[in-house]
Design an enzyme around this catalytic site. Structure first.
Site, PDB file in Angstrom:
ATOM      1  N   PHE A 108     -42.523 -61.576  26.571  1.00 24.79           N
ATOM      2  CA  PHE A 108     -43.638 -60.857  25.674  1.00 24.79           C
ATOM      3  C   PHE A 108     -43.011 -60.202  24.277  1.00 24.79           C
ATOM      4  O   PHE A 108     -41.836 -59.577  24.301  1.00 24.79           O
ATOM      5  CB  PHE A 108     -43.971 -59.717  26.804  1.00 24.79           C
ATOM      6  N   ASP A 109     -43.612 -60.219  23.413  1.00 24.33           N
ATOM      7  CA  ASP A 109     -43.513 -59.614  22.177  1.00 24.33           C
ATOM      8  C   ASP A 109     -43.680 -58.035  22.322  1.00 24.33           C
ATOM      9  O   ASP A 109     -44.431 -57.791  23.594  1.00 24.33           O
ATOM     10  CB  ASP A 109     -44.621 -59.959  20.911  1.00 24.33           C
ATOM     11  N   LEU A 110     -43.082 -57.296  21.797  1.00 29.13           N
ATOM     12  CA  LEU A 110     -43.473 -55.682  21.916  1.00 29.13           C
ATOM     13  C   LEU A 110     -44.644 -55.158  21.227  1.00 29.13           C
ATOM     14  O   LEU A 110     -45.587 -54.640  21.734  1.00 29.13           O
ATOM     15  CB  LEU A 110     -42.248 -54.777  21.922  1.00 29.13           C
ATOM     16  N   ASP A 111     -44.280 -55.035  19.966  1.00 27.66           N
ATOM     17  CA  ASP A 111     -45.280 -54.456  18.984  1.00 27.66           C
ATOM     18  C   ASP A 111     -46.527 -55.132  18.795  1.00 27.66           C
ATOM     19  O   ASP A 111     -46.525 -56.212  18.467  1.00 27.66           O
ATOM     20  CB  ASP A 111     -44.557 -54.170  17.516  1.00 27.66           C
ATOM     21  N   VAL A 163     -45.607 -64.799  24.522  1.00 29.30           N
ATOM     22  CA  VAL A 163     -46.982 -64.205  24.204  1.00 29.30           C
ATOM     23  C   VAL A 163     -46.849 -63.323  23.001  1.00 29.30           C
ATOM     24  O   VAL A 163     -45.854 -62.478  23.098  1.00 29.30           O
ATOM     25  CB  VAL A 163     -47.392 -63.306  25.593  1.00 29.30           C
TER      26      VAL A 163
END
Length: 216
Positions: free
Chosen positions: A9-12, A166
């Site tokens: 997963f990306d964060l921002d 993602v």
């Protein structure tokens, strides 16, 4: 799309809506540099991509000047900006379902790893993730593809076929494709459908609730 066991997963713009803190930090850095930017909406482009690239692209800065600006940006971000942030509605429930389904969850962000860990712990999301990887403060690791390589090194290349990314921006898609990984592009973040499809996203996810049906 197959049945993937390792979900990066990306964060921002993917797990949290961090625009307020990022924009305020950019405004702080620009003001310190004598640039009076009035259009906050313009600065949403800074959410997700590596900061150095954005300062160069949107303000015509030389690489060395962009590095200096990142240092000024962090003066604000490290004290206030990191917590001017919120978790997207439904994300904790999605992560819990994925964890219960036996998925191995990973954070792969262009944000400095030290801040990523701090944010995940602040919002109580770290309990869902086995690995949290981000960029390095010295700039040696900054691009999404480099961060993903760190994840691959930690998990093992033998699991490449079980990984999916993602994220909400083209950088997530491009970074994943560098390693032959598919990317699910989410539309509730800061990238458009056109941006994600043009970059080669394997699937487009319209909202948080759709993540489960796509990833499981």
């Amino acid at each position: 799309m197959g049945n993937y066991n390792y979900i990066l997963f990306d964060l921002d713009g993917t797990l949290t809506d961090s625009a307020e803190g990022i924009i305020n930090s950019v405004l702080y850095a620009l003001h310190k540099n004598g640039i009076d930017e009035q259009d906050r909406e313009k600065l949403t482009a800074f959410v997700g991509p590596p900061l150095g690239e954005s300062f160069q692209k949107y303000y015509g800065m030389a690489p060395e000047e962009a590095v200096r600006m990142i240092g000024v940006y962090r003066e604000y971000f490290s004290t206030k900006g990191w917590c001017e942030n919120r978790v997207y509605d439904g994300i904790p429930e999605v992560l819990e379902q994925l964890q219960r389904a036996g998925k191995h969850l990973v954070v792969a962000t262009s944000k400095p790893e030290v801040f990523a860990v701090k944010i995940m712990e602040h919002f109580g999301l770290e309990k869902y993730f086995e690995i949290i990887r981000g960029s390095s403060l010295d700039g040696k690791i900054s691009k999404k593809g480099q961060v993903i390589q760190c994840v691959i090194d930690q998990i093992g290349e033998e699991h490449l076929g079980e990984m999916v990314m993602v994220g909400d921006r083209e950088h997530d898609v491009i970074g994943a494709r560098e390693h032959g990984l598919p990317c699910v592009g989410v539309l509730y973040g800061y990238g458009s459908r056109e941006e994600l499809e043009s970059a080669g996203a394997a699937r487009i996810c319209p909202d948080v609730e759709s993540l489960i049906s796509i990833l499981c």
